[in-house]
Every structure is written in C-alpha cells, then in structure tokens.
Design a protein around this motif. Structure first.
Motif, PDB file in Angstrom:
ATOM      1  N   GLN A  73       0.836  -1.209   0.000  1.00  0.00           N
ATOM      2  CA  GLN A  73       0.000   0.000   0.000  1.00  0.00           C
ATOM      3  C   GLN A  73       0.863   1.249   0.000  1.00  0.00           C
ATOM      4  O   GLN A  73       0.593   2.198  -0.736  1.00  0.00           O
ATOM      5  N   ARG A  74       1.903   1.253   0.814  1.00  0.00           N
ATOM      6  CA  ARG A  74       2.802   2.408   0.847  1.00  0.00           C
ATOM      7  C   ARG A  74       3.533   2.547  -0.478  1.00  0.00           C
ATOM      8  O   ARG A  74       3.669   3.649  -1.010  1.00  0.00           O
ATOM      9  N   ALA A  76       2.501   1.587  -3.365  1.00  0.00           N
ATOM     10  CA  ALA A  76       1.542   2.046  -4.376  1.00  0.00           C
ATOM     11  C   ALA A  76       1.352   3.556  -4.273  1.00  0.00           C
ATOM     12  O   ALA A  76       1.309   4.253  -5.296  1.00  0.00           O
ATOM     13  N   ARG A  77       1.250   4.074  -3.059  1.00  0.00           N
ATOM     14  CA  ARG A  77       1.104   5.524  -2.879  1.00  0.00           C
ATOM     15  C   ARG A  77       2.332   6.274  -3.400  1.00  0.00           C
ATOM     16  O   ARG A  77       2.207   7.295  -4.075  1.00  0.00           O
ATOM     17  N   VAL A  78       3.518   5.766  -3.062  1.00  0.00           N
ATOM     18  CA  VAL A  78       4.757   6.398  -3.527  1.00  0.00           C
ATOM     19  C   VAL A  78       4.842   6.337  -5.047  1.00  0.00           C
ATOM     20  O   VAL A  78       5.214   7.313  -5.698  1.00  0.00           O
ATOM     21  N   SER A  79       4.462   5.213  -5.631  1.00  0.00           N
ATOM     22  CA  SER A  79       4.494   5.071  -7.094  1.00  0.00           C
ATOM     23  C   SER A  79       3.547   6.048  -7.761  1.00  0.00           C
ATOM     24  O   SER A  79       3.884   6.641  -8.798  1.00  0.00           O
ATOM     25  N   VAL A  80       2.368   6.232  -7.193  1.00  0.00           N
ATOM     26  CA  VAL A  80       1.415   7.198  -7.755  1.00  0.00           C
ATOM     27  C   VAL A  80       1.974   8.616  -7.651  1.00  0.00           C
ATOM     28  O   VAL A  80       1.876   9.399  -8.602  1.00  0.00           O
ATOM     29  N   CYS A  81       2.572   8.944  -6.524  1.00  0.00           N
ATOM     30  CA  CYS A  81       3.161  10.284  -6.369  1.00  0.00           C
ATOM     31  C   CYS A  81       4.294  10.518  -7.361  1.00  0.00           C
ATOM     32  O   CYS A  81       4.384  11.588  -7.973  1.00  0.00           O
TER      33      CYS A  81
END
Length: 118
Positions: A73-74, A76-81
């Motif tokens: 989950q973390r 995925a968030r970093v990848s989106v950012c």
C-alpha cells in the motif's frame, strides 16, 4: 508464455503499423522533406515520453508486487506520487521547452518551426 507471445506480437504490429502509416502519410504530403523531418523529431519526443511511462509502470509493478500488504500500500502511494510528478514534469517541460527541444533535434528552420508548433 502462451499469452506473452501474442501480446508482444500485437504490441509490435500496432507500433509498426502506426510508424509506417504515419511515415508514408507524411511523405505523401506536399513539402515532404519538411514533413518527414518534423515527423521524425516528433516521433523521437513521443518515444522518449513513452519510454518514461513504461519504465515507471514496470518499476511500480515490481515495487508493489514484491511487498507484503502494508508495504504494498505504501509502495503504491509512492508510485502514484512519482508518476504524478513525472506527468507534471513532462506536461510542463515539453510545451515550455518546445523550441529548445526542436533545436536540439534539427538545424533546419522550417522543420524547427513545424516541430515547435505541432
């Protein structure tokens, strides 16, 4: 493997058909030399932007896929950012630096103008 080969073949055929169709179409237009030069420069710019997105996609898939649930989950968030940052970067750099990019790819004034205003 039974899905990988047809998918790769489909992607290659799509890319080749697009490249050949656009190149032949640009060559048939009036003032073909300028149009083909601009087509080559724009294909270079488009290819570079495409490779950036494919690299980010692969890196994000590997990062998210190798972690456990909380880490994924973390990641995925970093990848989106990171993806949004690069999207903004490309969105700003290409239009703002279009004259410099065109100048780096060709010396012909007509081709530069066509690339910069395309």
């Amino acid at each position: 493997m039974s899905l990988a080969v047809p998918a790769a073949l489909q992607s290659c055929l799509e890319l080749w058909a697009l490249e050949l169709g656009v190149t032949i179409g640009a060559g048939l237009l009036p003032d073909a030399e300028v149009n083909l030069g601009a087509n080559a420069a724009l294909a270079c710019i488009g290819g570079t932007c495409y490779m950036l997105w494919v690299g980010l996609q692969v890196a994000a898939s590997i990062t998210v896929g190798t972690g456990d649930a909380a880490a994924a989950q973390r990641a995925a968030r970093v990848s989106v950012c990171i993806g949004l940052f690069f999207a903004l970067l490309v969105y700003l750099v290409v239009p703002i630096g279009r004259f410099e990019i065109a100048g780096a790819l060709t010396d012909d004034a007509e081709v530069k103008a066509k690339v910069a205003y395309s």
